[in-house]
Design a protein around this motif. Structure first.
Motif, PDB file in Angstrom:
ATOM      1  N   LEU A  78      65.241 -22.895  42.836  1.00  0.00           N
ATOM      2  CA  LEU A  78      64.064 -22.188  42.227  1.00  0.00           C
ATOM      3  C   LEU A  78      62.737 -22.992  42.925  1.00  0.00           C
ATOM      4  O   LEU A  78      61.735 -22.379  43.122  1.00  0.00           O
ATOM      5  CB  LEU A  78      64.182 -21.852  40.967  1.00  0.00           C
ATOM      6  CG  LEU A  78      62.963 -20.775  40.452  1.00  0.00           C
ATOM      7  CD1 LEU A  78      62.918 -19.581  41.169  1.00  0.00           C
ATOM      8  CD2 LEU A  78      63.010 -20.483  38.998  1.00  0.00           C
ATOM      9  N   PHE A  79      62.893 -24.206  42.416  1.00  0.00           N
ATOM     10  CA  PHE A  79      61.556 -25.010  42.685  1.00  0.00           C
ATOM     11  C   PHE A  79      61.450 -25.533  43.938  1.00  0.00           C
ATOM     12  O   PHE A  79      60.496 -26.384  44.012  1.00  0.00           O
ATOM     13  CB  PHE A  79      61.264 -25.798  41.458  1.00  0.00           C
ATOM     14  CG  PHE A  79      61.417 -25.141  40.289  1.00  0.00           C
ATOM     15  CD1 PHE A  79      60.363 -24.240  39.736  1.00  0.00           C
ATOM     16  CD2 PHE A  79      62.191 -25.403  39.089  1.00  0.00           C
ATOM     17  CE1 PHE A  79      60.423 -23.587  38.695  1.00  0.00           C
ATOM     18  CE2 PHE A  79      62.374 -24.995  37.890  1.00  0.00           C
ATOM     19  CZ  PHE A  79      61.413 -23.762  37.672  1.00  0.00           C
ATOM     20  N   ASP A  80      62.472 -25.420  44.745  1.00  0.00           N
ATOM     21  CA  ASP A  80      62.434 -26.369  46.067  1.00  0.00           C
ATOM     22  C   ASP A  80      61.340 -25.818  46.893  1.00  0.00           C
ATOM     23  O   ASP A  80      60.564 -26.675  47.438  1.00  0.00           O
ATOM     24  CB  ASP A  80      63.761 -25.870  47.098  1.00  0.00           C
ATOM     25  CG  ASP A  80      64.950 -26.730  46.386  1.00  0.00           C
ATOM     26  OD1 ASP A  80      64.802 -27.021  45.190  1.00  0.00           O
ATOM     27  OD2 ASP A  80      65.801 -26.930  46.958  1.00  0.00           O
ATOM     28  N   ARG A 266      71.799 -21.649  45.316  1.00  0.00           N
ATOM     29  CA  ARG A 266      72.100 -20.096  45.164  1.00  0.00           C
ATOM     30  C   ARG A 266      70.968 -19.333  45.880  1.00  0.00           C
ATOM     31  O   ARG A 266      70.347 -18.609  45.432  1.00  0.00           O
ATOM     32  CB  ARG A 266      72.284 -19.859  43.599  1.00  0.00           C
ATOM     33  CG  ARG A 266      73.389 -20.392  42.962  1.00  0.00           C
ATOM     34  CD  ARG A 266      74.695 -20.153  43.743  1.00  0.00           C
ATOM     35  NE  ARG A 266      75.949 -20.599  42.705  1.00  0.00           N
ATOM     36  CZ  ARG A 266      76.433 -21.650  42.943  1.00  0.00           C
ATOM     37  NH1 ARG A 266      76.098 -22.393  43.977  1.00  0.00           N
ATOM     38  NH2 ARG A 266      77.578 -22.284  42.453  1.00  0.00           N
ATOM     39  N   PRO A 267      71.104 -19.516  47.158  1.00  0.00           N
ATOM     40  CA  PRO A 267      69.810 -18.840  47.935  1.00  0.00           C
ATOM     41  C   PRO A 267      69.805 -17.259  47.841  1.00  0.00           C
ATOM     42  O   PRO A 267      68.716 -16.610  47.671  1.00  0.00           O
ATOM     43  CB  PRO A 267      69.899 -19.267  49.261  1.00  0.00           C
ATOM     44  CG  PRO A 267      71.339 -19.652  49.581  1.00  0.00           C
ATOM     45  CD  PRO A 267      71.780 -20.215  48.099  1.00  0.00           C
ATOM     46  N   LYS A 268      70.975 -16.677  47.700  1.00  0.00           N
ATOM     47  CA  LYS A 268      71.086 -15.173  47.521  1.00  0.00           C
ATOM     48  C   LYS A 268      70.809 -14.801  46.133  1.00  0.00           C
ATOM     49  O   LYS A 268      70.451 -13.771  45.758  1.00  0.00           O
ATOM     50  CB  LYS A 268      72.702 -14.774  47.695  1.00  0.00           C
ATOM     51  CG  LYS A 268      73.307 -15.091  49.309  1.00  0.00           C
ATOM     52  CD  LYS A 268      74.378 -14.603  49.304  1.00  0.00           C
ATOM     53  CE  LYS A 268      74.924 -14.694  50.777  1.00  0.00           C
ATOM     54  NZ  LYS A 268      76.351 -14.208  51.006  1.00  0.00           N
ATOM     55  N   LEU A 269      70.568 -15.591  45.243  1.00  0.00           N
ATOM     56  CA  LEU A 269      70.132 -15.476  43.773  1.00  0.00           C
ATOM     57  C   LEU A 269      68.725 -15.659  43.565  1.00  0.00           C
ATOM     58  O   LEU A 269      68.265 -15.514  42.438  1.00  0.00           O
ATOM     59  CB  LEU A 269      71.210 -16.008  42.789  1.00  0.00           C
ATOM     60  CG  LEU A 269      72.632 -15.478  42.832  1.00  0.00           C
ATOM     61  CD1 LEU A 269      73.400 -16.425  41.838  1.00  0.00           C
ATOM     62  CD2 LEU A 269      72.533 -14.040  42.336  1.00  0.00           C
ATOM     63  N   TYR A 270      67.949 -16.171  44.587  1.00  0.00           N
ATOM     64  CA  TYR A 270      66.712 -16.711  44.571  1.00  0.00           C
ATOM     65  C   TYR A 270      65.747 -15.629  43.693  1.00  0.00           C
ATOM     66  O   TYR A 270      65.162 -16.077  42.590  1.00  0.00           O
ATOM     67  CB  TYR A 270      65.988 -17.104  45.830  1.00  0.00           C
ATOM     68  CG  TYR A 270      64.828 -17.680  45.356  1.00  0.00           C
ATOM     69  CD1 TYR A 270      64.556 -19.276  45.376  1.00  0.00           C
ATOM     70  CD2 TYR A 270      63.777 -17.083  45.607  1.00  0.00           C
ATOM     71  CE1 TYR A 270      63.359 -19.776  45.139  1.00  0.00           C
ATOM     72  CE2 TYR A 270      62.335 -17.601  45.491  1.00  0.00           C
ATOM     73  CZ  TYR A 270      62.310 -18.937  45.335  1.00  0.00           C
ATOM     74  OH  TYR A 270      60.911 -19.418  44.887  1.00  0.00           O
ATOM     75  N   ALA A 300      71.923 -19.028  28.881  1.00  0.00           N
ATOM     76  CA  ALA A 300      73.200 -18.549  28.751  1.00  0.00           C
ATOM     77  C   ALA A 300      73.236 -17.375  29.915  1.00  0.00           C
ATOM     78  O   ALA A 300      74.233 -17.544  30.722  1.00  0.00           O
ATOM     79  CB  ALA A 300      73.583 -17.565  27.518  1.00  0.00           C
ATOM     80  N   LEU A 301      72.305 -16.733  30.264  1.00  0.00           N
ATOM     81  CA  LEU A 301      72.229 -15.663  31.295  1.00  0.00           C
ATOM     82  C   LEU A 301      72.288 -16.531  32.659  1.00  0.00           C
ATOM     83  O   LEU A 301      72.913 -15.937  33.765  1.00  0.00           O
ATOM     84  CB  LEU A 301      70.921 -14.922  31.269  1.00  0.00           C
ATOM     85  CG  LEU A 301      70.910 -13.667  32.203  1.00  0.00           C
ATOM     86  CD1 LEU A 301      72.218 -12.682  32.056  1.00  0.00           C
ATOM     87  CD2 LEU A 301      69.698 -12.708  31.936  1.00  0.00           C
ATOM     88  N   ALA A 302      71.285 -17.497  32.636  1.00  0.00           N
ATOM     89  CA  ALA A 302      71.290 -18.301  34.149  1.00  0.00           C
ATOM     90  C   ALA A 302      72.563 -18.829  34.253  1.00  0.00           C
ATOM     91  O   ALA A 302      73.100 -18.972  35.490  1.00  0.00           O
ATOM     92  CB  ALA A 302      70.173 -19.182  34.056  1.00  0.00           C
ATOM     93  N   LEU A 303      73.271 -19.584  33.559  1.00  0.00           N
ATOM     94  CA  LEU A 303      74.609 -20.179  33.472  1.00  0.00           C
ATOM     95  C   LEU A 303      75.724 -19.065  34.367  1.00  0.00           C
ATOM     96  O   LEU A 303      76.423 -19.422  35.169  1.00  0.00           O
ATOM     97  CB  LEU A 303      75.140 -20.902  32.612  1.00  0.00           C
ATOM     98  CG  LEU A 303      74.666 -22.244  32.303  1.00  0.00           C
ATOM     99  CD1 LEU A 303      74.707 -22.716  30.743  1.00  0.00           C
ATOM    100  CD2 LEU A 303      75.096 -23.120  33.132  1.00  0.00           C
ATOM    101  N   THR A 304      75.509 -18.015  33.213  1.00  0.00           N
ATOM    102  CA  THR A 304      76.641 -16.894  33.719  1.00  0.00           C
ATOM    103  C   THR A 304      76.482 -16.316  35.143  1.00  0.00           C
ATOM    104  O   THR A 304      77.643 -15.849  35.714  1.00  0.00           O
ATOM    105  CB  THR A 304      76.601 -15.763  32.679  1.00  0.00           C
ATOM    106  OG1 THR A 304      76.833 -16.421  31.394  1.00  0.00           O
ATOM    107  CG2 THR A 304      77.770 -14.840  33.025  1.00  0.00           C
ATOM    108  N   VAL A 305      75.175 -16.048  35.565  1.00  0.00           N
ATOM    109  CA  VAL A 305      74.988 -15.294  36.874  1.00  0.00           C
ATOM    110  C   VAL A 305      75.231 -16.222  37.763  1.00  0.00           C
ATOM    111  O   VAL A 305      75.994 -16.006  38.945  1.00  0.00           O
ATOM    112  CB  VAL A 305      73.630 -14.887  36.567  1.00  0.00           C
ATOM    113  CG1 VAL A 305      73.384 -14.115  38.069  1.00  0.00           C
ATOM    114  CG2 VAL A 305      73.623 -13.500  35.754  1.00  0.00           C
TER     115      VAL A 305
END
Length: 467
Positions: A78-80, A266-270, A300-305
């Motif tokens: 995300l921060f790249d 995870r570029p598709k989830l950026y 929890a949501l970030a890890l799961t997705v």
């Protein structure tokens, strides 16, 4: 006697950690325990510690899950773009990197949370500082000062506390202070420029070999251990000693950058991650839920997705376990320190003594006195202790001499740039922990510059007729 012991306890703690005779965690626990016995209240030590831990438990929980959340966001990339943007601006120039650190910390501070600011700032800037062998205490000092100025935002904490304590409107306190705070922020940027010039003089301006393609150059600076093959070098164009090292050398000295080819990307989830982060910060600012709950749900949501497989989730938690343990451990150790200070009555005694020693002739200048007192008092005690315990007493003394509560409230904000490096502020342990800087080294470096920033804000406030 309580006043003397209180100051002695704080001084002992600061001296021991600055001289590196004790680790911060050990000092935060053992020194207050010893002084609790000196006060004659050793039997109540357990109660004081439990009270302190209880009051700081939500903060510890928030930090634990915030570290996991932002750690995952860093892992997935995300921060790249932030790193690449700062790299493009900095061009491997130490001066620009230090200024970029201050600007980034100030911008991210708009969310009102110091821990979040430090996690994002260090995550983005640490690879650059390590790669160019820049001073990490410069990074932590600049970030802490920029965040300290921005911490005066109405949703940041101190302004709201001052408004509550004196029964005023937060906007009436903050809005007139904006010009003085902008001067303070400008001073931090100028100071960053000066410190950056010192780093440039020490290290020189580093540039990648001209034969490298732009993408290769970016890869080397943004992350070590990605596409580097050991043939990449950095050359000096001016100043100082020593040339840069290749990816293998950087790996050996513990450097871990944002590798553009790491498997956790995870570029598709950026855009999902960006939206989740913006939503989380919005919910935090709007106070829809308590901050610890928000970060717990967010982690929890970030890890799961991002990592649907259980082994991958465990790997991410394990990767950030060191930071979580270090920071949460420091917070609970600080709970012992604050619990003893408050439980034994040392804080109240110290505050009363400082108010009592103010000469009667200073009555008409109580706003100036409050501004000056805010430096040591917000450093040696929590914001709650200062704004709810000391400020009302000072405001009452000021009112007797015709000084308005609004002026007193504005003056009380002056000490925040120094406060953010106080050993009683949990966020500072996130900063030094993630930057791998000794707390004592950070303290020795930042105190004089942070105090100067506070005095600049106070002078600007008086000059503009705000205080």
């Amino acid at each position: 006697m309580l006043t003397i012991l209180g100051f002695a306890m704080i001084a002992t703690f600061l001296v021991l950690i600055m001289m590196k005779k004790m680790s911060p965690i050990a000092a935060l626990v053992l020194i207050p325990a010893l002084f609790c016995v000196f006060v004659g209240k050793g039997a109540q030590l357990g109660d004081y510690v439990i009270d302190g831990v209880t009051s700081l438990a939500p903060t510890a929980a928030m930090l634990m899950f915030a570290i996991v959340y932002f750690g995952v966001m860093i892992d997935v990339g995300l921060f790249d773009p932030i790193v690449r943007g700062i790299l493009k601006f900095a061009k491997a120039d130490p001066m620009r990197i230090v200024v970029g650190t201050a600007v980034l910390a100030a911008i991210v501070s708009l969310d009102g949370d110091g821990s979040t600011t430090f996690m994002i700032t260090v995550s983005a800037m640490y690879p650059l500082y390590k790669r160019l062998k820049m001073s990490l205490v410069v990074m932590t000092g600049v970030a802490a000062m920029a965040n300290g100025v921005m911490n005066t935002l109405p949703w940041g904490g101190p302004t709201a506390r001052a408004a509550t304590a004196l029964k005023l409107d937060a906007s009436d306190i903050f809005v007139p202070m904006i010009p003085a705070l902008l001067v303070g922020l400008l001073f931090v940027f100028v100071l960053s420029y000066v410190l950056g010039l010192r780093e440039r003089k020490r290290l020189g301006v580093l540039t990648l070999d001209e034969v490298l393609e732009p993408q290769e150059a970016e890869t080397v600076l943004v992350g070590a251990g990605g596409s580097g093959d050991g043939k990449v070098s950095m050359t000096k164009t001016t100043g100082g000693a020593g040339s840069g090292t290749d990816a293998e050398d950087a790996e050996n000295d513990g450097f871990q950058g944002l590798d553009p080819n790491r498997p956790t990307l995870r570029p598709k989830l950026y855009w999902f991650n960006a939206l989740l982060t913006v939503s989380l910060l919005t919910a935090m600012i709007m106070e829809w839920l308590p901050i610890p709950v928000l970060f717990l749900l967010g982690a929890a949501l970030a890890l799961t997705v991002n990592f649907p497989r259980i082994p991958d989730q465990r790997a991410r938690l394990a990767a950030h376990a060191d930071n979580v343990l270090n920071v949460s451990g420091m917070v609970f150790a600080a709970a012992v320190f604050t619990g003893v200070l408050q439980g034994t009555g040392m804080v109240d005694s110290m505050a009363k003594w400082m108010v009592d020693v103010i000469p009667a002739g200073m009555g008409p200048h109580m706003a100036l006195v409050t501004g000056l007192l805010s430096l040591p008092l917000t450093y040696f005690m929590s914001n709650d202790g200062f704004y709810f315990g000391v400020l009302p007493v000072l405001a009452e003394a000021g009112a007797a001499h015709g000084v308005s509560p609004l002026e007193m409230a504005r003056a009380s904000l002056v000490g925040q740039p120094l406060h953010m490096s106080s050993p009683l502020v949990p966020a500072v342990y996130v900063l030094v922990g993630m930057a791998k800087v000794e707390f004592g080294d950070h303290t020795k470096f930042v105190v004089k510059w942070a105090a100067a920033t506070c005095l600049v804000i106070l002078a600007a406030g008086i000059l503009f007729g705000i205080i």
